[in-house]
Scaffold this active site. Structure first.
Site, PDB file in Angstrom:
ATOM      1  N   SER A  65       0.835  -1.215   0.000  1.00  0.00           N
ATOM      2  CA  SER A  65       0.000   0.000   0.000  1.00  0.00           C
ATOM      3  C   SER A  65       0.865   1.259   0.000  1.00  0.00           C
ATOM      4  O   SER A  65       2.017   1.238   0.427  1.00  0.00           O
ATOM      5  CB  SER A  65      -0.896   0.014   1.244  1.00  0.00           C
ATOM      6  OG  SER A  65      -1.726  -1.109   1.276  1.00  0.00           O
TER       7      SER A  65
HETATM    8  N1  SAH Z   1      -0.301  -4.627   4.215  1.00  0.00           N
HETATM    9  C1  SAH Z   1       0.222  -5.258   3.040  1.00  0.00           C
HETATM   10  C2  SAH Z   1      -0.720  -5.003   1.877  1.00  0.00           C
HETATM   11  C3  SAH Z   1      -0.707  -6.113   0.913  1.00  0.00           C
HETATM   12  S1  SAH Z   1      -2.023  -6.080  -0.231  1.00  0.00           S
HETATM   13  C4  SAH Z   1       1.631  -4.759   2.759  1.00  0.00           C
HETATM   14  O1  SAH Z   1       2.062  -3.830   3.449  1.00  0.00           O
HETATM   15  O2  SAH Z   1       2.320  -5.319   1.900  1.00  0.00           O
HETATM   16  C5  SAH Z   1      -3.287  -7.004   0.603  1.00  0.00           C
HETATM   17  C6  SAH Z   1      -2.973  -8.428   0.914  1.00  0.00           C
HETATM   18  O3  SAH Z   1      -4.193  -9.048   1.336  1.00  0.00           O
HETATM   19  C7  SAH Z   1      -2.443  -9.273  -0.232  1.00  0.00           C
HETATM   20  O4  SAH Z   1      -1.211  -9.816   0.127  1.00  0.00           O
HETATM   21  C8  SAH Z   1      -3.520 -10.361  -0.412  1.00  0.00           C
HETATM   22  O5  SAH Z   1      -2.995 -11.613  -0.807  1.00  0.00           O
HETATM   23  C9  SAH Z   1      -4.126 -10.411   0.971  1.00  0.00           C
HETATM   24  N2  SAH Z   1      -5.465 -11.006   1.030  1.00  0.00           N
HETATM   25  C10 SAH Z   1      -6.498 -10.891   0.158  1.00  0.00           C
HETATM   26  N3  SAH Z   1      -7.564 -11.609   0.582  1.00  0.00           N
HETATM   27  C11 SAH Z   1      -7.194 -12.188   1.762  1.00  0.00           C
HETATM   28  C12 SAH Z   1      -7.839 -13.068   2.678  1.00  0.00           C
HETATM   29  N4  SAH Z   1      -9.094 -13.507   2.492  1.00  0.00           N
HETATM   30  N5  SAH Z   1      -7.156 -13.470   3.768  1.00  0.00           N
HETATM   31  C13 SAH Z   1      -5.873 -13.060   3.991  1.00  0.00           C
HETATM   32  N6  SAH Z   1      -5.214 -12.242   3.154  1.00  0.00           N
HETATM   33  C14 SAH Z   1      -5.852 -11.805   2.060  1.00  0.00           C
END
Ligand code: SAH
Length: 216
Positions: A65
């Site tokens: 993000s």
């Molecule tokens: N906070 C993270 C943001 C990553 S993007 C960072 O700083 O890198 C959001 C993430 O949510 C992705 O890695 C995606 O795989 C995960 N995600 C999506 N659906 C999900 C679910 N049902 N359970 C766990 N993770 C999930």
């Protein structure tokens, strides 16, 4: 890659921007973001831009993000030291690291195996200790460790995950983007009693989608 004075200087500029341009005022958030080396969570080709307010691709077609989004979600969470925080979407682990630097006890869930493995290794390298790291579907939360003071969802949910509301303490808060894949609205839910929630709205965002099940 290491953390140098140049990186620290760039973080200071980023924190000034978050304070003055984005309007972040929680000193706990600003201090954490001045400490966590974001450049170590992304690919080295992006290193020079790590402290600009930009999102970058990470493994498994996901994105880290924007720093302003991490700061805003962290501020909305109103983290106090020692609180139990459930994070859905570990991704590369940057937001997790910020919450740990804010002295939260972080329980984090990721559905992409590649990112679960990447972040686990990263936490070990940087001597960061989430309380618990799970490879699983965040829609289920982590019932074994519930209830939580705070819940943060870092992917956009098309429906409100009821299980997560259940796993909050009364008085607890959840920050979650909700809406269709092209645009979501960031909400904060406060659990005012076992059955009642207060809902506040914080504008439009675009997150990667919250998906069901896991991906090996
Ligand atoms: N906070 C993270 C943001 C990553 S993007 C960072 O700083 O890198 C959001 C993430 O949510 C992705 O890695 C995606 O795989 C995960 N995600 C999506 N659906 C999900 C679910 N049902 N359970 C766990 N993770 C999930």
């Amino acid at each position: 890659m290491q953390d140098s004075f140049v990186h620290k200087g760039k973080r200071k500029i980023l924190v000034d921007y978050l304070r003055h341009k984005i309007g972040i005022s929680d000193e706990n958030v600003l201090k954490a973001m001045s400490e966590v080396p974001r450049h170590l969570f992304i690919e080295s080709i992006f290193e020079d831009f790590a402290y600009e307010d930009r999102a970058f691709p990470i493994l498994a077609n996901q994105t880290i993000s924007h720093p302003s989004t991490v700061a805003e979600q962290s501020e909305l969470l109103q983290v106090k030291p020692g609180e139990k925080i459930l994070e859905i979407g570990t991704g590369c682990g940057y937001q997790t690291a910020v919450l740990i630097a804010m002295k939260g006890l972080v329980y984090t869930v990721e559905r992409q195996k590649e990112l679960f493995d990447f972040s686990k290794k990263k936490f070990r390298e940087l001597h960061l200790s989430p309380k618990f790291q799970s490879f699983g579907d965040g829609f289920a939360g982590l019932p074994t460790f519930a209830p939580f003071d705070k819940v943060i969802v870092t992917c956009g949910a098309s429906v409100l995950p009821m299980e997560l509301l259940k796993q909050m303490k009364v008085g607890g808060k959840m920050v979650i983007p909700l809406g269709p894949t092209d645009e979501q609205v960031l909400y904060r839910f406060t659990k005012v009693s076992l059955t009642e929630f207060e809902k506040e709205e914080f504008g439009a965002y675009k997150f990667v989608p919250m998906l069901n099940n896991t991906n090996q």
